[in-house]
Design an enzyme around this catalytic site. Structure first.
Site, PDB file in Angstrom:
ATOM      1  CB  SER A   1      -1.003  -0.151   1.044  1.00 23.93           C
ATOM      2  OG  SER A   1      -1.570   1.320   1.250  1.00 23.93           O
TER       3      SER A   1
ATOM      4  CG  HIS B   1      -3.841  -1.455  -1.811  1.00 19.45           C
ATOM      5  ND1 HIS B   1      -5.041  -2.154  -2.209  1.00 19.45           N
ATOM      6  CD2 HIS B   1      -4.159  -0.782  -0.831  1.00 19.45           C
ATOM      7  CE1 HIS B   1      -6.049  -2.021  -1.653  1.00 19.45           C
ATOM      8  NE2 HIS B   1      -5.711  -1.078  -0.674  1.00 19.45           N
TER       9      HIS B   1
ATOM     10  CG  ASP C   1      -5.049   2.345   1.157  1.00 18.33           C
ATOM     11  OD1 ASP C   1      -6.085   1.416   0.819  1.00 18.33           O
ATOM     12  OD2 ASP C   1      -4.267   1.838   1.398  1.00 18.33           O
TER      13      ASP C   1
ATOM     14  CG  MET D   1      -8.040   6.966   2.823  1.00 16.38           C
ATOM     15  SD  MET D   1      -7.265   7.244   4.577  1.00 16.38           S
ATOM     16  CE  MET D   1      -6.322   5.557   4.458  1.00 16.38           C
TER      17      MET D   1
ATOM     18  CG  HIS E   1      -9.479   0.396  -0.528  1.00 16.11           C
ATOM     19  ND1 HIS E   1      -8.846   0.208   0.730  1.00 16.11           N
ATOM     20  CD2 HIS E   1     -10.790   0.283  -0.248  1.00 16.11           C
ATOM     21  CE1 HIS E   1      -9.737   0.038   1.764  1.00 16.11           C
ATOM     22  NE2 HIS E   1     -10.966   0.315   1.103  1.00 16.11           N
TER      23      HIS E   1
ATOM     24  CG  MET F   1     -11.011   3.459   2.175  1.00 18.44           C
ATOM     25  SD  MET F   1      -9.697   3.529   3.223  1.00 18.44           S
ATOM     26  CE  MET F   1      -8.423   3.159   2.100  1.00 18.44           C
TER      27      MET F   1
ATOM     28  CG  MET G   1     -11.345  -2.628   5.175  1.00 16.07           C
ATOM     29  SD  MET G   1      -9.957  -2.134   4.411  1.00 16.07           S
ATOM     30  CE  MET G   1      -9.185  -1.058   5.645  1.00 16.07           C
TER      31      MET G   1
ATOM     32  N   GLY H   1      -8.759   4.266   7.354  1.00 17.55           N
ATOM     33  CA  GLY H   1      -8.734   5.866   7.435  1.00 17.55           C
ATOM     34  C   GLY H   1      -7.177   5.996   7.758  1.00 17.55           C
ATOM     35  CG  PHE H   2      -5.861   6.943  10.819  1.00 22.69           C
ATOM     36  CD1 PHE H   2      -5.418   8.128  10.608  1.00 22.69           C
ATOM     37  CD2 PHE H   2      -7.183   6.779  11.181  1.00 22.69           C
ATOM     38  CE1 PHE H   2      -5.905   9.263  10.831  1.00 22.69           C
ATOM     39  CE2 PHE H   2      -8.005   7.748  11.304  1.00 22.69           C
ATOM     40  CZ  PHE H   2      -7.556   9.151  11.293  1.00 22.69           C
ATOM     41  N   GLY H   3      -2.896   4.266   8.205  1.00 19.59           N
ATOM     42  CA  GLY H   3      -1.924   3.119   8.142  1.00 19.59           C
ATOM     43  C   GLY H   3      -1.477   2.772   9.453  1.00 19.59           C
ATOM     44  N   GLY H   4      -0.809   1.660   9.409  1.00 13.25           N
ATOM     45  CA  GLY H   4       0.046   1.493  10.792  1.00 13.25           C
ATOM     46  C   GLY H   4      -0.880   0.883  11.851  1.00 13.25           C
TER      47      GLY H   4
ATOM     48  CG  ASP I   1      -6.079  -2.649   3.310  1.00  9.82           C
ATOM     49  OD1 ASP I   1      -5.118  -2.386   3.967  1.00  9.82           O
ATOM     50  OD2 ASP I   1      -6.544  -1.720   2.457  1.00  9.82           O
ATOM     51  N   GLY I   2      -4.977  -4.546   6.281  1.00 11.87           N
ATOM     52  CA  GLY I   2      -4.869  -3.967   7.592  1.00 11.87           C
ATOM     53  C   GLY I   2      -4.118  -4.826   8.672  1.00 11.87           C
ATOM     54  N   GLY I   3      -2.888  -4.325   8.903  1.00 12.15           N
ATOM     55  CA  GLY I   3      -2.051  -5.051   9.867  1.00 12.15           C
ATOM     56  C   GLY I   3      -1.348  -6.419   9.530  1.00 12.15           C
TER      57      GLY I   3
ATOM     58  N   GLY J   1       1.247  -2.126   4.141  1.00 10.14           N
ATOM     59  CA  GLY J   1       1.817  -0.693   4.266  1.00 10.14           C
ATOM     60  C   GLY J   1       3.113  -0.659   4.689  1.00 10.14           C
ATOM     61  CB  SER J   2       3.603   0.419   8.246  1.00  7.35           C
ATOM     62  OG  SER J   2       2.731  -0.339   8.985  1.00  7.35           O
TER      63      SER J   2
END
Length: 235
Positions: free
Chosen positions: A13, A38, A40, A42, A76, A78, A147, A152-155, A189-191, A211-212
């Site tokens: 991402s 990817h 994102d 927003m 994606h 959002m 999700m 709304g936020f990365g990391g 997507d996420g973590g 992402g991170s």
């Protein structure tokens, strides 16, 4: 639980990339083994953050068309509403566009729009959003995106309960595609990290947004290689 029959894909991402060197960052992760990019989007309306629009996607697509034409940009949304952005990102070179069902008044129509514009498409499900929406639109779905954080936020940290939803989506897909040549991917997507990606794959996912966990590392090839190895060991 059953695993996906499709080749696993890693989709870094760009939300976590160095924005001052976005093109270089994308080329670096592709060289390191990334399969998709990817993207994102927003809008500071559907989610409390603001990121990129179609012009950034168009510039990136133009660059990657020269250097890595086989690597698609996965958008994606959002955002709400979505239809004008679907048109904008399709024109900008997106290969796939997913959106949240709550963000459009006519889910079937928005999915059909993306497909008519030549994109793969699908729905994104927040942690508390039911997969019930799928019952009525599976004929237009190429991707189910789960999700595993609130958008709304990365990391953010992976929400463990997402594994059950991934497994539920896998059961739905296995029933729909049995005996056909259809490919419906489950994207998470996420973590997503090296230490949990095997469990996510075991639950039924085949496309992994990170992402991170990638852009926050010094060696992109090492972490992407570790992710693919973890998925393979789980299989």
């Amino acid at each position: 639980m059953s695993r996906s029959p499709f080749t696993p894909l890693i989709a870094p991402s760009i939300l976590s990339a160095d924005m001052a060197a976005l093109g270089d960052e994308c080329e670096a992760v592709i060289a390191a083994g990334a399969d998709w990019i990817h993207f994102d989007v927003m809008d500071n309306h559907y989610v409390p953050n603001l990121t990129f629009g179609p012009p950034v996607c168009a510039a990136l697509a133009k660059r990657l068309a020269r250097s890595h034409p086989d690597v698609p940009i996965d958008v994606h949304l959002m955002c709400e509403p979505v239809d004008d952005l679907i048109r904008g990102f399709a024109d900008a070179g997106a290969a796939s566009i997913t959106f949240h069902p709550e963000a459009t008044r006519h889910v079937d129509r928005s999915l059909a729009l993306a497909r008519d514009l030549g994109c793969k498409t699908g729905l994104v499900f927040n942690p508390a959003t039911s997969l019930e929406w799928l019952k009525y639109v599976l004929d237009k779905i190429d991707i189910i995106q789960i999700m595993s954080v609130n958008p709304g936020f990365g990391g953010q940290s992976f929400i463990h309960e997402s594994l059950g939803k991934i497994a539920e989506a896998r059961d739905i897909i296995d029933t729909v595609v049995a005996g056909t040549d259809r490919e419906i991917r489950i994207e998470v997507d996420g973590g997503v990290k090296v230490d949990n990606i095997a469990n996510i794959a075991e639950a039924g996912a085949d496309t992994f947004v990170a992402g991170s966990a990638i852009f926050g590392q010094d060696d992109y090839a090492r972490v992407i290689g570790q992710m693919k190895q973890a998925i393979g060991q789980g299989q």
